[in-house]
Design an enzyme around this catalytic site. Structure first.
Site, mmCIF file in Angstrom:
data_model
loop_
_atom_site.group_PDB
_atom_site.id
_atom_site.type_symbol
_atom_site.label_atom_id
_atom_site.label_comp_id
_atom_site.label_asym_id
_atom_site.label_seq_id
_atom_site.Cartn_x
_atom_site.Cartn_y
_atom_site.Cartn_z
ATOM 1 N N GLU A 9 -6.241 -4.904 1.929
ATOM 2 C CA GLU A 9 -6.351 -5.074 3.378
ATOM 3 C C GLU A 9 -7.771 -4.733 3.785
ATOM 4 O O GLU A 9 -8.387 -3.816 3.250
ATOM 5 C CB GLU A 9 -5.346 -4.177 4.098
ATOM 6 C CG GLU A 9 -3.899 -4.557 3.816
ATOM 7 C CD GLU A 9 -2.906 -3.736 4.596
ATOM 8 O OE1 GLU A 9 -2.163 -4.323 5.400
ATOM 9 O OE2 GLU A 9 -2.861 -2.504 4.397
ATOM 10 N N GLU A 31 0.887 -1.163 0.000
ATOM 11 C CA GLU A 31 0.000 0.000 0.000
ATOM 12 C C GLU A 31 0.919 1.205 0.000
ATOM 13 O O GLU A 31 1.507 1.559 1.020
ATOM 14 C CB GLU A 31 -0.929 -0.024 1.216
ATOM 15 C CG GLU A 31 -2.096 0.944 1.090
ATOM 16 C CD GLU A 31 -1.889 2.205 1.903
ATOM 17 O OE1 GLU A 31 -1.583 3.245 1.281
ATOM 18 O OE2 GLU A 31 -2.025 2.159 3.123
#
Length: 459
Positions: A437, A229
């Protein structure tokens, strides 16, 4: 020894011992040694332990909030919100541990059965940033442990105290040594150890695109699975048919959260030319009502930037924009409070290729651009190597559907400034990374799929 300072006033908050190379390797050894027993536990057993961790941390919520205010600089209301968000991940994955389902597939052999199972990928590691020192850790650790993985985690050097406090509560809840480990020290040295050890089967990283690329190259040698990320350059588009009041409310909340130091913070604010002047005027009025102060207050405030490096970056980006002809309608300089405080800033007259438009600002700076029509703004919004999140405000259903398809981002947020909750798959595309996530998608990142053909068995 690593000394942690309060970015609001420079006072010492605490100290933690740095891990040398031998200690990092020992933590990895413990993580690997603990995997067989942890992964063999019943899903319900892992669920019960995670639930105890959740309850223990929740009982200490206020102490966590005050600690985060002092080590990170965010205000109490934000810290409490982050704790609720992070606790949600522990609770969610305590339940998801019991829902990692496999499949049976119609067989291609009449004398055999075909079964697909999902198994914990193995010992894993994570590297987390400083801007969400609580939530980033619970999101990664809870997911990994629920899946049956063990995890060693390296928190950011600016905010390690929250991580160690979470570890204390994990031990109280029955998460044993090795199943969850915390290490701090030299980032490059730790990164090389974690990425180079073939026993670590996955790395989860949240941070800059540059560091993410480096870790990916290092993981290639052992073909590790990764969740990345990375950076963002979020467009925030306001059309003339939008509810302007709601758009400003969503923008201010999303932009000034954690003083703009958020990967999903609106970076390029595109406002249709027919409402541009009115929008900017009302935005300034809204921003002016928010105080700049240290975080130990009950109401929302814009706090300091986390460190000198981040502060200097914001100063540099704004000064470059001013030199190139940008108009400063508000702020545009360090705050009179001194230190790491920067004035909430509103800028117009910017170019799409300016450093302010191509960099992740990570500060309380509203960079506003004018546009004429939908086709133009979609092209400009997509003119970036990043693709984490895109925001847009419009009352037109057809346009909303077109935007949802045409904006190049892993997450498209329409008529809201709020992105995250535990049940959604958080992540980006392009150079904002890969993997997800949160939600049930998140736990899939920590398992591998095994196909079993059962032939010739006597039943």
């Amino acid at each position: 020894m690593l000394v942690v300072y309060n970015p609001a006033d420079g006072s010492e908050v605490g100290r933690v011992a740095k891990s040398n190379a031998a200690q990092v390797k020992a933590a990895v050894d413990r993580t690997c040694a603990a995997f067989p027993e942890w992964s063999s536990k019943l899903a319900s057993e892992r669920s019960d332990i995670l639930r105890r961790w959740h309850d223990s941390v929740k009982d200490d919520k206020e102490a966590f909030a005050e600690l985060m205010c002092r080590e990170n600089g965010k205000c109490l209301s934000e810290a409490r919100g982050e704790i609720d968000y992070g606790l949600g991940f522990i609770e969610w994955y305590a339940e998801e541990a019991k829902r990692v389902y496999g499949d049976t597939i119609p067989t291609h052999d009449k004398n055999a059965n075909v079964v697909v199972t999902k198994e914990a990928i193995g010992p894993v590691a994570a590297i987390t940033p400083w801007n969400f020192p609580f939530m980033m850790i619970t999101r990664k650790v809870a997911t990994a442990l629920a899946a049956g993985c063990t995890m060693v985690i390296k928190p950011a050097e600016d905010t390690p105290l929250t991580a160690f406090k979470l570890l204390e509560h994990a031990r109280k809840a029955g998460i044993p040594e090795g199943v969850f480990e915390v290490i701090v020290g030299d980032p490059k040295e730790i990164g090389l150890i974690l990425t180079g050890d073939p026993r670590i089967r996955k790395i989860s990283f949240t941070g800059s695109t540059g560091v993410g690329k480096l870790l990916a190259s290092q993981c290639a040698a052992t073909v590790k699975k990764m969740t990345l990320e990375l950076g963002g350059n979020a467009p925030f588009i306001v059309f003339q048919d939008a509810n302007i009041e709601e758009a400003i409310k969503g923008l201010v909340g999303a932009k000034l959260r954690n003083s703009g130091q958020v990967c999903i913070s609106p970076n390029r604010i595109f406002v249709q030319n027919t409402i541009f002047e009115d929008f900017v005027k009302r935005l300034k009025e809204s921003v002016a009502r928010i105080d700049v102060d240290q975080g130990m207050r009950e109401d929302f405030v814009v706090g300091p930037l986390v460190n000198q490096t981040g502060f200097d970056k914001v100063v540099s980006l704004v000064e470059q924009a001013k030199a190139a002809g940008a108009k400063v309608l508000m702020g545009g300089k360090p705050h009179a409070k001194g230190g790491l405080f920067y004035e909430p800033t509103v800028l117009t007259g910017l170019q799409d290729d300016s450093p302010l438009a191509t960099s992740e600002i990570f500060g309380p700076v509203f960079a506003i651009y004018s546009f004429k029509d939908e086709e133009e703004v979609i092209a400009r919004a997509n003119q970036t190597e990043f693709g984490l999140v895109a925001y847009a405000y419009t009352s037109a259903l057809g346009r909303s559907l077109r935007l949802s398809r045409q904006l190049e981002a892993g997450m498209v947020i329409l008529n809201s400034g709020s992105v995250g909750t535990v049940s959604i798959p958080f992540g980006g595309i392009k150079q904002s990374g890969y993997g997800r996530e949160g939600s049930y998608y998140g736990i899939e990142e920590y398992v591998h799929v095994k196909y079993v053909l059962m032939a010739g068995a006597q039943f």
